[in-house]
Design a protein around this motif. Structure first.
Motif: not given
Length: 302
Positions: A101-121
Motif C-alpha cells: 500500500d501507498a503511504d502519505p510519506s511516499n516511503q518506497t515499499a520493499g519487495r514482497l515475494i510470495l511462494i505457495g501452492d493454491p491447491k493446498q489452500a
C-alpha cells in the motif's frame, strides 16, 4: 480433518434451532457467537492474556499508523513468505500495509515475494483461505507471477498418471481460478522397479465396498473402514517389502538400484487417530514404523 466439538449445550442449541425458522435461528446463532466472542475477549483482557489472533489484530491495527509503516519499510527491504497458501486474511492485510500500500510519506515499499501452492489452500490446512490467495494473486500484475514448471521430487510416469486423472476435467478442484497445470519432472523414468526390472505402476487405485471390507452392507461405513483399511495398508506394505522391489539410489541417473526398505514408504492419513491405527497395524505386520507428528516429546510414550 478433525472432529467437531461435542457438548450437551451444543446439542440443545441444535435441537432448539430446528424448531425455529431459518432466519430466526440464524439470527440467534449470530447473536450468540457475537456474545461469546465479546465475553471471551473481555475475559482475556481482564486476565492480561493474549492469544495468537490477538497479537495479529494488534499488529494489524498498528500498521494503520503511518510512522510504524515507514519504520518497518526502512528496516525491512524485502519479505519472502513461503507456504503462502497458509496465510489468513489478517496476516495478508499486515503484509499489504507494509509492502504494497501507498503511504502519505511516499516511503518506497520493499519487495514482497510470495511462494505457495493454491491447491493446498483448498484444504484449509492451518487456517488457509483460498479467497486470500486469490486476492493476493489479483493484487500482483500478471507479468510478476511465475510458475515452477519442473517437479524435482516426483518421477515423470507419476506426473503423467496424475495428469490423466486431474487434467481431463475443467475446474477439477471446484475452485474458480485454480487450475491443474501439468509440469515436467527432473526424473524422466521411474525410480521404483519390480523384481524383474520393470517400472512399477506409478499410481494404483483401489476400490472397496462394505462387503469386500468385511461388513454386512455394500455401503462402506466409517466403522468398517476404520477397522479394515489400516490392516489392508499394512498388508500391502509388507507384501511390497517382501516382493524384491528395487528403488533407485540418490544418484538416479547412475542406474543403480537397491532393495526397497521400510524407510522409503510413507502413509498419509487424515487424522492422528488414523495414523495411530495404521502404525499399530504396521507393527503387527512386522514392518518397522514411526509416526511423524507435532507435539512435545515430554508428553509422548516412553
Amino acid at each position: 480433518a478433525g472432529m467437531l466439538p461435542s457438548h450437551p449445550l451444543l446439542d440443545s442449541l441444535d435441537a432448539f434451532a430446528e424448531t425455529l425458522g431459518d432466519p430466526v435461528a440464524d439470527g440467534l446463532v449470530y447473536e450468540f457467537v457475537e456474545n461469546v466472542v465479546a465475553t471471551f475477549g473481555e475475559r482475556m483482557r481482564n486476565s492480561h492474556q493474549q492469544g495468537f489472533d490477538d497479537m495479529l489484530e494488534l499488529v494489524r491495527s498498528g500498521v494503520a499508523r503511518t510512522e510504524l509503516v515507514v519504520a518497518l519499510r526502512r528496516k525491512f527491504k524485502a519479505a519472502l513468505i513461503d507456504e503462502f497458501q497458509d496465510t489468513d486474511a489478517t496476516q495478508w492485510a499486515i503484509f499489504q500495509a507494509v509492502f504494497l500500500d501507498a503511504d502519505p510519506s511516499n516511503q518506497t515499499a520493499g519487495r514482497l515475494i510470495l511462494i505457495g501452492d493454491p491447491k493446498q489452500a483448498i484444504y484449509a490446512f492451518r487456517g488457509a483461505d483460498v479467497a486470500v490467495y486469490r486476492q493476493a494473486r489479483d493484487t500482483i500484475p500478471p507479468n510478476r507471477q511465475f510458475t515452477m514448471c519442473t517437479n524435482f521430487r516426483t518421477d515423470q510416469p507419476t506426473l503423467t498418471a496424475i495428469g490423466r486423472i486431474l487434467g481431463t476435467q475443467a475446474n477439477v478442484f471446484l475452485a474458480d481460478g485454480i487450475e491443474f497445470r501439468p509440469v515436467d519432472a527432473q526424473y524422466s523414468s521411474a525410480r521404483l522397479r519390480s523384481p524383474t526390472g520393470d517400472a512399477f505402476p506409478p499410481i494404483s487405485l483401489r476400490w472397496f465396498d462394505g462387503v469386500l471390507a468385511g461388513g454386512d452392507s455394500p455401503t462402506l461405513s466409517n466403522t468398517t473402514a476404520e477397522s479394515f483399511l489400516p490392516t489392508q495398508i499394512a498388508a500391502d506394505v509388507a507384501r511390497e517389502l517382501a516382493s524384491g522391489c528395487m528403488r533407485a539410489t540418490p544418484n538416479a541417473e547412475s542406474g543403480q538400484f537397491r532393495p526397497l526398505a521400510a524407510r522409503d514408504i510413507a502413509v498419509l492419513t487424515y487424522s492422528n487417530h488414523a495414523a495411530a491405527a495404521v502404525h499399530s497395524a504396521l507393527i503387527a505386520a512386522g514392518v518397522p514404523a514411526v509416526i511423524s507428528q507435532s507435539g512435545s516429546v515430554l508428553t509422548s510414550a516412553a
